[in-house]
Design a protein around this motif. Structure first.
Motif, PDB file in Angstrom:
ATOM      1  N   GLN A 126       1.580  20.973 -15.977  1.00  0.00           N
ATOM      2  CA  GLN A 126       0.443  21.904 -16.055  1.00  0.00           C
ATOM      3  C   GLN A 126       0.850  23.313 -15.660  1.00  0.00           C
ATOM      4  N   THR A 127       1.571  23.412 -14.552  1.00  0.00           N
ATOM      5  CA  THR A 127       1.915  24.729 -14.031  1.00  0.00           C
ATOM      6  C   THR A 127       2.834  25.489 -14.982  1.00  0.00           C
ATOM      7  N   ALA A 128       3.753  24.781 -15.626  1.00  0.00           N
ATOM      8  CA  ALA A 128       4.719  25.426 -16.519  1.00  0.00           C
ATOM      9  C   ALA A 128       4.274  25.415 -17.973  1.00  0.00           C
ATOM     10  N   ALA A 129       3.064  24.983 -18.262  1.00  0.00           N
ATOM     11  CA  ALA A 129       2.610  24.813 -19.647  1.00  0.00           C
ATOM     12  C   ALA A 129       2.728  26.106 -20.445  1.00  0.00           C
ATOM     13  N   GLN A 130       3.314  25.973 -21.656  1.00  0.00           N
ATOM     14  CA  GLN A 130       3.445  27.115 -22.551  1.00  0.00           C
ATOM     15  C   GLN A 130       2.418  27.084 -23.678  1.00  0.00           C
ATOM     16  N   TYR A 155       0.635  21.176 -23.847  1.00  0.00           N
ATOM     17  CA  TYR A 155       1.321  20.872 -22.593  1.00  0.00           C
ATOM     18  C   TYR A 155       0.320  20.725 -21.446  1.00  0.00           C
ATOM     19  N   LEU A 156      -0.646  21.609 -21.421  1.00  0.00           N
ATOM     20  CA  LEU A 156      -1.652  21.545 -20.367  1.00  0.00           C
ATOM     21  C   LEU A 156      -2.447  20.249 -20.456  1.00  0.00           C
ATOM     22  N   TYR A 157      -2.799  19.873 -21.678  1.00  0.00           N
ATOM     23  CA  TYR A 157      -3.520  18.605 -21.866  1.00  0.00           C
ATOM     24  C   TYR A 157      -2.679  17.428 -21.353  1.00  0.00           C
ATOM     25  N   ALA A 158      -1.388  17.413 -21.718  1.00  0.00           N
ATOM     26  CA  ALA A 158      -0.513  16.311 -21.302  1.00  0.00           C
ATOM     27  C   ALA A 158      -0.390  16.272 -19.782  1.00  0.00           C
ATOM     28  N   GLY A 159      -0.218  17.442 -19.180  1.00  0.00           N
ATOM     29  CA  GLY A 159      -0.111  17.496 -17.734  1.00  0.00           C
ATOM     30  C   GLY A 159      -1.367  17.014 -17.043  1.00  0.00           C
ATOM     31  N   ARG A 160      -2.518  17.375 -17.597  1.00  0.00           N
ATOM     32  CA  ARG A 160      -3.780  16.915 -17.017  1.00  0.00           C
ATOM     33  C   ARG A 160      -3.895  15.393 -17.091  1.00  0.00           C
ATOM     34  N   ARG A 218       0.823  -1.211   0.000  1.00  0.00           N
ATOM     35  CA  ARG A 218       0.000   0.000   0.000  1.00  0.00           C
ATOM     36  C   ARG A 218       0.859   1.264   0.000  1.00  0.00           C
ATOM     37  N   ARG A 219       1.951   1.266   0.767  1.00  0.00           N
ATOM     38  CA  ARG A 219       2.748   2.486   0.899  1.00  0.00           C
ATOM     39  C   ARG A 219       3.446   2.853  -0.407  1.00  0.00           C
ATOM     40  N   LEU A 220       4.107   1.893  -1.053  1.00  0.00           N
ATOM     41  CA  LEU A 220       4.807   2.192  -2.298  1.00  0.00           C
ATOM     42  C   LEU A 220       3.847   2.635  -3.392  1.00  0.00           C
ATOM     43  N   THR A 221       2.654   2.056  -3.407  1.00  0.00           N
ATOM     44  CA  THR A 221       1.668   2.455  -4.408  1.00  0.00           C
ATOM     45  C   THR A 221       1.236   3.894  -4.178  1.00  0.00           C
ATOM     46  N   ILE A 222       1.041   4.275  -2.935  1.00  0.00           N
ATOM     47  CA  ILE A 222       0.708   5.661  -2.614  1.00  0.00           C
ATOM     48  C   ILE A 222       1.830   6.590  -3.071  1.00  0.00           C
ATOM     49  N   MET A 223       3.079   6.216  -2.809  1.00  0.00           N
ATOM     50  CA  MET A 223       4.206   7.066  -3.193  1.00  0.00           C
ATOM     51  C   MET A 223       4.316   7.215  -4.706  1.00  0.00           C
ATOM     52  N   LEU A 224       4.156   6.119  -5.445  1.00  0.00           N
ATOM     53  CA  LEU A 224       4.234   6.195  -6.902  1.00  0.00           C
ATOM     54  C   LEU A 224       3.133   7.076  -7.476  1.00  0.00           C
ATOM     55  N   GLY A 225       1.929   6.935  -6.934  1.00  0.00           N
ATOM     56  CA  GLY A 225       0.843   7.791  -7.392  1.00  0.00           C
ATOM     57  C   GLY A 225       1.141   9.255  -7.161  1.00  0.00           C
ATOM     58  N   ALA A 226       1.717   9.569  -5.992  1.00  0.00           N
ATOM     59  CA  ALA A 226       2.071  10.961  -5.694  1.00  0.00           C
ATOM     60  C   ALA A 226       3.128  11.478  -6.663  1.00  0.00           C
ATOM     61  N   LEU A 227       4.091  10.630  -7.025  1.00  0.00           N
ATOM     62  CA  LEU A 227       5.141  11.053  -7.963  1.00  0.00           C
ATOM     63  C   LEU A 227       4.572  11.314  -9.356  1.00  0.00           C
ATOM     64  N   PHE A 228       3.677  10.447  -9.827  1.00  0.00           N
ATOM     65  CA  PHE A 228       3.022  10.699 -11.110  1.00  0.00           C
ATOM     66  C   PHE A 228       2.249  12.020 -11.068  1.00  0.00           C
ATOM     67  N   PHE A 229       1.541  12.240  -9.967  1.00  0.00           N
ATOM     68  CA  PHE A 229       0.774  13.473  -9.843  1.00  0.00           C
ATOM     69  C   PHE A 229       1.696  14.690  -9.868  1.00  0.00           C
ATOM     70  N   LEU A 230       2.854  14.593  -9.199  1.00  0.00           N
ATOM     71  CA  LEU A 230       3.808  15.708  -9.203  1.00  0.00           C
ATOM     72  C   LEU A 230       4.298  16.025 -10.612  1.00  0.00           C
ATOM     73  N   LEU A 231       4.598  14.985 -11.387  1.00  0.00           N
ATOM     74  CA  LEU A 231       5.044  15.198 -12.760  1.00  0.00           C
ATOM     75  C   LEU A 231       3.975  15.909 -13.565  1.00  0.00           C
ATOM     76  N   GLY A 232       2.747  15.422 -13.487  1.00  0.00           N
ATOM     77  CA  GLY A 232       1.664  16.058 -14.223  1.00  0.00           C
ATOM     78  C   GLY A 232       1.392  17.473 -13.749  1.00  0.00           C
TER      79      GLY A 232
END
Length: 490
Positions: free
Chosen positions: A85-89, A93-98, A67-81
């Motif tokens: 989104q935040t830096a989208a030009q 880019y915004l679509y990909a981040g979403r 359970r813990r590693l799955t939570i961490m991986l999900g958080a990392l994917f969310f951080l990437l997206g």
């Protein structure tokens, strides 16, 4: 620290993940309503579509990695997206981040409905399990509350793309905290036992329930119950997604979980969260006022969620779902009538508003061996319907106006009837007894009437008398009386 307090605090931290999804639910209305950005359906649907595919991998990841590693991986994917989104030009880019952030949230449906709900339900004592798993919904409300006021503040005070970049950037903060600290928290004892790490599972169980005392009677009784149940499930229960459909009791659990998730999306909550600006425009309310009203509504939702979390273990799951849907139905009937009588083009100055109650769906009906897979499929159903709502709401509101809300009034009424007929009560039922007391092979599917009442009464007696319930096996039942007495004494 008292064990229940420790369990609750662990549950609070795990629920921080729900802030991510709640924040995104709230922030998207400000993003799509921003004066410098005005895309609608695609922005919403790419996120929920990505979450659908993320949830597809949530079950296998939860079983294989813990359970813990799955939570961490999900958080990392969310951080990437979130960073994309935040830096989208450009819009692409915004679509990909979403989409990537959505995949992370789907993986973290394991934050929303799979791993966190499973993790919390597996660490919590049955007497507080509803409150602990209910934390995910309350923290989701916290996220929506923060998003509502942040997006309103950015919209009213900024005229640049900071209107949507700043709110989107802030959503990364909870993910950073979650990814950085989750490994410092205990793994699910049931998962450890299931992976042949029984000593670690016992130690974790003792740390959660008895301040580390592995000889504690309740801990020993619960550990033996977990081990016996897992051994039985390994021998008899579903070992793959396909067997979820072949096994009668597993299919009943899957049917209930998937139908509840679909029904929840059809209450209209997501439509209002995502498209409040578009919907309020239909009743003559400007964007800044619509965002303010949504922020105020998030306060009301928090109050309702807090009450639900406090009372769920007292009144049960069935009444909460039934009453919540009936209240929703009444509210949508009221708003539909008011919009029909006082449309915005009459310039009468009259407007209509409504509130809603978000109810909790604990991840407690599946057995240990199918829980991650089953709730993963249920969550995919939720995101599939969520994507549908994201695609059609703005178009429908523009095309048919108030008539669209008739759909949600009807769905809430039919939801209440459905839950009354088929949803069993699982309040304070230990997870290891769920198969015998609620989902036995001969349990009735319609949960009203004399046969259902007689079955539940017999199952309760069987659990108390150490009979082990239907299908659990005589050898397990002969030992259960002593263990249950140990739990009661503690």
């Amino acid at each position: 620290m008292k064990p229940h307090t420790y369990q609750f605090l662990v549950g609070v931290f795990a629920s921080v993940g729900s802030v991510l999804y709640g924040y995104d639910l709230g922030v998207i209305a400000g993003v799509v309503g921003s004066s410098s950005y005005a895309e609608l359906g695609a922005v919403v649907s790419l996120f929920t579509g990505g979450a659908f595919f993320g949830a597809m991998f949530a079950g296998p990841a939860g079983d294989a990695l813990g359970r813990r590693l799955t939570i961490m991986l999900g958080a990392l994917f969310f951080l990437l997206g979130g960073a994309i989104q935040t830096a989208a030009q450009t819009l692409n880019y915004l679509y990909a981040g979403r989409a990537i952030a959505g995949f992370g949230v789907g993986f973290l449906t394991m934050i929303i409905r799979v791993v966190v709900a499973v993790y919390q339900s597996e660490i919590a004592h049955p007497s507080i399990r509803g409150r602990v798993t209910g934390l995910q919904q309350f923290m989701l409300g916290i996220g929506a509350f923060l998003a509502g006021w942040i997006t309103w503040g950015c919209y009213t005070n900024l005229t640049t793309d900071g209107q949507w970049r700043i709110p989107l950037g802030i959503q990364n903060l909870p993910a950073v905290v979650l990814a950085a600290l989750i490994l410092f928290f205990p793994e699910s004892p049931r998962w450890l036992v299931d992976r042949d790490r029984a000593d670690e599972g016992l130690a974790t169980l003792a740390r959660l329930h008895a301040n580390g005392d592995v000889e504690d009677p309740w801990v020993q009784a619960e550990f033996a119950s977990i081990r016996d149940t897992i051994n039985f499930e390994h021998a008899h229960e579903a070992k793959s997604y396909l067997e979820l459909f072949r096994n009668r009791t597993a299919f009943r659990r899957l049917f209930l979980a998937m139908s509840i998730q679909a029904a929840t999306q059809m209450t209209g909550v997501s439509a209002i969260q995502y498209f409040s600006v578009t919907i309020f425009a239909q009743i003559g309310i400007a964007t800044d006022a619509a965002l303010k009203y949504q922020a105020i509504n998030s306060i009301l939702a928090l109050v309702a969620q807090a009450l639900c979390m406090l009372l769920i273990d007292r009144f049960g799951r069935r009444p909460t779902l039934i009453v919540g849907n009936l209240v929703n139905c009444v509210m949508f009937v009221v708003v539909t009538v008011l919009l029909a009588l006082y449309p915005p083009d009459t310039h009468s100055g009259s407007t209509a508003g409504w509130g809603f109650i978000i109810v909790i769906i604990p991840a407690e009906i599946f057995d240990t061996h199918t829980r991650s897979k089953g709730v993963s499929l249920a969550t995919m159903t939720s995101f599939a319907f969520n994507t549908l709502i994201g695609q059609v709401t703005s178009v429908a509101v523009t095309a048919v106006g108030w008539r669209f809300f008739v759909l949600f009034a009807v769905c809430n009424a039919s939801n209440a009837l459905f839950f009354y007929l088929v949803l069993p009560e699982t309040k304070k039922v230990p997870l290891e007894h769920m198969g015998a007391r609620v989902f036995a092979p001969d349990a009735p599917w319609i949960f009203v009437g004399r046969r259902a009442a007689a079955f539940r009464a017999a199952a309760d007696v069987g659990a108390r008398d150490g009979l082990g319930g239907v299908g659990v096996g005589k050898e397990i039942g002969e030992e259960r009386e002593e263990r249950e007495e140990g739990k009661e004494e503690v």
